[in-house]
Write a protein that holds these residues in place. Structure first.
Motif, short mmCIF file in Angstrom:
data_model
loop_
_atom_site.label_atom_id
_atom_site.label_comp_id
_atom_site.label_asym_id
_atom_site.label_seq_id
_atom_site.Cartn_x
_atom_site.Cartn_y
_atom_site.Cartn_z
N PHE A 70 11.09 -10.70 -16.09
CA PHE A 70 9.89 -10.99 -15.74
C PHE A 70 9.85 -11.57 -14.14
O PHE A 70 9.21 -11.43 -13.17
N CYS A 71 10.51 -12.89 -14.13
CA CYS A 71 11.05 -13.60 -13.00
C CYS A 71 11.31 -12.41 -11.84
O CYS A 71 10.85 -12.80 -10.87
N LEU A 72 12.46 -11.82 -12.20
CA LEU A 72 12.76 -10.80 -11.08
C LEU A 72 11.80 -9.99 -10.56
O LEU A 72 11.44 -9.67 -9.49
N ALA A 73 10.86 -9.51 -11.54
CA ALA A 73 10.08 -8.60 -11.25
C ALA A 73 8.72 -9.26 -10.43
O ALA A 73 8.23 -8.75 -9.71
N PHE A 74 8.47 -10.57 -10.81
CA PHE A 74 7.59 -11.19 -10.02
C PHE A 74 7.80 -11.58 -8.60
O PHE A 74 7.06 -11.27 -7.83
N ALA A 75 9.05 -11.89 -8.43
CA ALA A 75 9.63 -11.64 -6.99
C ALA A 75 9.48 -10.64 -6.21
O ALA A 75 9.33 -10.46 -5.25
N SER A 76 9.93 -9.53 -7.13
CA SER A 76 10.09 -8.18 -6.44
C SER A 76 8.58 -7.79 -6.07
O SER A 76 8.34 -7.20 -4.94
N CYS A 77 7.64 -8.14 -6.79
CA CYS A 77 6.34 -7.97 -6.22
C CYS A 77 5.73 -8.68 -5.18
O CYS A 77 5.27 -8.10 -4.24
N LEU A 78 6.13 -10.01 -4.95
CA LEU A 78 5.89 -10.72 -3.85
C LEU A 78 6.47 -10.06 -2.60
O LEU A 78 5.55 -10.27 -1.33
N GLN A 79 7.56 -9.36 -2.40
CA GLN A 79 8.22 -9.17 -1.43
C GLN A 79 8.02 -7.43 -1.23
O GLN A 79 8.39 -6.85 -0.18
N SER A 80 7.04 -7.12 -1.91
CA SER A 80 6.81 -5.44 -1.73
C SER A 80 5.84 -5.19 -0.49
O SER A 80 5.40 -6.08 -0.23
N GLY A 81 5.75 -4.02 -0.29
CA GLY A 81 4.65 -3.48 0.92
C GLY A 81 3.47 -3.47 0.27
O GLY A 81 2.50 -3.60 1.35
N TRP A 85 -0.65 -3.13 -5.75
CA TRP A 85 -0.07 -2.10 -6.60
C TRP A 85 1.31 -2.46 -7.49
O TRP A 85 1.36 -2.14 -8.46
N SER A 86 1.92 -3.29 -6.90
CA SER A 86 3.10 -3.65 -7.45
C SER A 86 2.58 -4.69 -8.78
O SER A 86 3.50 -4.39 -9.85
N PHE A 87 1.72 -5.64 -8.47
CA PHE A 87 1.27 -6.23 -9.87
C PHE A 87 0.62 -5.58 -10.72
O PHE A 87 0.49 -5.81 -11.68
N VAL A 88 0.01 -4.28 -10.42
CA VAL A 88 -0.75 -3.44 -11.28
C VAL A 88 0.47 -2.76 -12.32
O VAL A 88 0.16 -2.90 -13.36
N LEU A 289 16.34 -6.75 -5.69
CA LEU A 289 14.86 -6.91 -6.10
C LEU A 289 14.31 -5.68 -6.08
O LEU A 289 13.12 -5.57 -6.74
N GLY A 290 14.75 -4.65 -5.47
CA GLY A 290 13.98 -3.30 -5.37
C GLY A 290 12.95 -3.36 -4.31
O GLY A 290 12.75 -4.47 -4.01
N ALA A 291 12.43 -2.30 -3.92
CA ALA A 291 11.17 -2.21 -3.04
C ALA A 291 10.06 -2.68 -3.72
O ALA A 291 9.05 -2.98 -2.84
#
Length: 477
Positions: A70-81, A85-88, A289-291
Motif C-alpha cells: 500500500f505504501c509503494l502504491a500510494f507513492a506510485s499514485c502521487l508521481q503518476s501522470g 485515475w491512479s487513486f481510482v 514505482l511503476g508509471a
C-alpha cells in the motif's frame, strides 16, 4: 441488532453479486459499466461492515506485506501522470482487500456455514447463466434463426470476460464430487454443462488455466488425480454436449452456426505482443514505482487499455518491488492451501475438498491471468477478492491470527471512507455522460473503442483522430 447487521449487509452483497451478470438493470449502460457500479456498491457494504467492527482479526504476516504494498502504491499514485485515475485504481484494490478481510473474518467466526453460502451463491450464478444460454439457444432454434454462439452467452460485455469467471468457478464445482455428497451425478452434470459453455465460448486462456490445474494437482497432492479425473470426465461430457447442440441439432434442422470454437483455434496472440512490448517499455522506464496504477490506459494504442498479462501490468503500473511483494503474498497463500490440502483425501469432507478446489481455482486463474485482463474486469475482481478471503479463512494458521489494534483499525476505516468517496465521485461524474453518449450514438466522435478498464471506454487519454479511425472496432481478445 448490531449482530444482525453484518449478516444483513453480507446478504445484500450476495444479492448484488448474483444480480450483476444475470439481470440487465439499465440497458443504456453496458454490462461492464453496470458491474463496475455494482462492484462499488459491494465495496460500500463491506466498508460499512468494517466500520461496525465486525472485522477484528488479521493475519499478522500478511498485514506487513499489505502495508508495504500500500505504501509503494500510494507513492506510485502521487508521481503518476493521471493522479485521480491512479487513486481510482488503488481504491478498487483497497475495496477488494476490505471484501477479503470480511470474508476471512466470517469464515473464522462462522466456519462451514460461510462455505455453504459462498459455494451455493456461486452455483446459483452458474445455473442462472446456463439457463439464460438455453433460453437464447432454444429461442433461436424455434425461430430457425442463425446460431451465433457468442450472442447466446449474455451477462458480460464480451464473452471472454465470462471466460474469466468460468476459469475460477470450474474447479469449485467439483467440491461435491470430491466430498462424496449424495446425488453427485447432478453436480457432475452441472460441471459438465459449465465445461460445455467454456468450450463454446472458446476462451483459450480458460482452457490453458484448467489444463494447468488438472495436470499439476496430481504431481503435488496425494491422490490429486481424483480431482483431475472428475474434471476430465466433465470435459469429455461437455464436449459431447457441444457436439449435440452445435453440430447434430443444427445439422438436423438445417441451421447455420457461426463462431464455432474450433474456428477460433490458432496460435496467434491477437495483438498481445504489441501490448506486452509497451508494458515492458513502461517497466524499464519506471522500474521501482511503476508509471502509476491505471496509467497503461493513458498510452495511445489501438489494441487495449491493459497489457493482458498480470505480471507486466503490475510491474509497469505499480512497480517491480510491489510486484515481488504481491507474488510472495500469493505464494504464501497458495503454500498454506497446499499444506492444508495434502491430507484432503483422508478427510473426505467438504472442508478438505474445498481446499483442494480453491487451490486448483488459484492455479487456473493465475495461468489465465498470464494472457488476459483478470485484474481489470470488475466482476472478476470481486470474485478474486472473495476467493482470496475465503482461502485465507480456511488455510491461515491460528497462531498467526492477531487482534487488530485500535490505531490500525481506525486507519483502515479512514482510508476506506476516503477511497469510497473517490469511487463515488467518479461514478457520479461519469455515468450521466456515458448514458447520454450511448443514447446519442456518438461513438465515432468520442473514439469509443470498447477496451474496458474502469469504464467500457477504457482509455483515460483521448487518442488522436488518426488513431481513432484506425482503431475503430479493434479489440484484443
Amino acid at each position: 441488532m448490531l449482530g444482525l447487521s453484518p449478516k444483513f449487509l453480507g446478504g445484500a452483497a450476495c444479492i448484488v453479486l448474483f444480480i450483476l451478470p444475470l439481470i440487465n438493470i439499465y440497458p443504456d449502460l453496458s454490462w461492464h459499466d453496470q458491474q463496475r457500479i455494482g462492484q462499488v456498491v459491494i465495496f460500500f457494504l463491506s466498508v460499512i461492515c468494517f466500520w461496525m467492527s465486525s472485522v477484528r482479526h488479521e493475519d499478522h504476516c500478511s498485514s506487513i506485506f499489505l502495508l508495504l504494498i500500500f505504501c509503494l502504491a500510494f507513492a506510485s499514485c502521487l508521481q503518476s501522470g493521471q493522479v485521480l485515475w491512479s487513486f481510482v485504481e488503488l481504491s478498487l484494490f483497497w475495496g477488494g482487500y476490505i471484501v477479503a478481510c470480511c470474508i476471512c473474518e466470517w469464515r473464522l467466526r462462522y466456519g462451514e456455514a460461510v462455505d455453504s453460502v459462498i459455494w451455493w451463491l456461486l452455483v446459483s450464478i452458474v445455473v442462472g447463466l446456463l439457463l439464460k444460454f438455453f433460453v437464447s439457444y432454444f429461442s433461436a432454434v424455434m425461430t430457425h434463426g442463425k446460431l451465433i454462439i457468442w450472442f447466446l452467452f449474455d451477462g458480460f460485455s464480451w464473452p471472454r470476460f465470462l471466460g474469466q469467471f468460468q476459469t475460477l468457478s470450474l474447479p469449485l464445482l467439483a467440491v461435491p464430487l470430491l466430498a462424496n455428497w449424495r446425488r453427485r451425478y447432478w453436480y457432475f452434470l452441472l460441471c459438465s454443462l459449465w465445461w460445455f459453455s467454456t468450450i463454446s465460448v472458446g476462451t483459450r486462456a480458460s482452457w490453458l488455466g484448467m489444463v494447468c490445474a488438472i495436470l499439476l494437482l496430481p504431481l503435488f497432492i496425494k491422490r490429486g488425480w481424483v480431482f483431475s479425473l472428475c474434471q476430465g470426465g466433465a470435459v469429455v461430457t461437455g464436449l459431447g454436449f457441444y457436439v449435440i447442440f452445435f453440430k447434430l441439432i443444427p445439422n438436423a434442422l438445417g441451421l447455420q452456426v457461426s463462431g464455432l470454437a474450433e474456428d477460433r483455434l490458432n496460435m496467434s496472440l491477437s495483438g498481445r505482443e504489441y501490448l506486452w512490448q509497451q508494458a515492458w517499455k513502461m517497466t524499464v522506464e519506471h522500474p521501482w514505482l511503476g508509471a502509476g496504477p491505471m496509467q497503461y490506459a493513458a498510452l495511445a494504442n489501438p489494441y487495449g487499455a491493459h497489457p493482458h498479462q498480470a505480471i507486466l501490468q503490475w510491474t509497469s503500473e505499480w512497480g517491480s518491488v510491489s510486484a515481488i511483494l504481491v507474488a510472495l503474498l500469493l505464494f504464501r497463500l497458495i503454500w498454506l492451501l497446499y499444506s492444508r490440502s495434502i491430507g484432503w483425501f483422508e478427510e473426505r469432507d467438504s472442508s478438505g475438498a474445498l481446499k483442494i478446489c480453491l487451490l486448483a481455482s488459484f492455479i487456473a486463474s493465475l495461468a489465465h491471468a498470464m494472457f488476459d485482463g483478470s485484474l481489470v474486469m470488475p466482476y472478476t475482481q470481486i470474485w478474486l477478492a472473495v476467493l482470496i478471503g475465503w482461502a485465507w479463512g480456511l488455510a491461515v494458521k491460528n497462531e498467526t491470527i492477531l487482534s487488530i489494534s485500535k490505531a490500525s483499525l481506525n486507519a483502515r476505516r479512514l482510508f476506506s471512507i476516503a477511497f469510497c468517496c473517490i469511487l463515488t465521485f467518479v461514478i457520479f461524474r461519469d455515468v450521466p455522460g456515458i448514458i447520454e453518449r450511448n443514447k446519442s450514438g456518438m461513438v465515432s466522435q468520442t473514439c469509443w473503442v470498447e477496451r474496458p478498464r474502469f469504464w467500457s471506454a477504457g482509455i483515460i487519454k483521448k487518442l488522436p483522430d488518426s488513431e481513432c479511425a484506425s482503431s475503430s472496432g479493434r479489440r484484443s481478445g
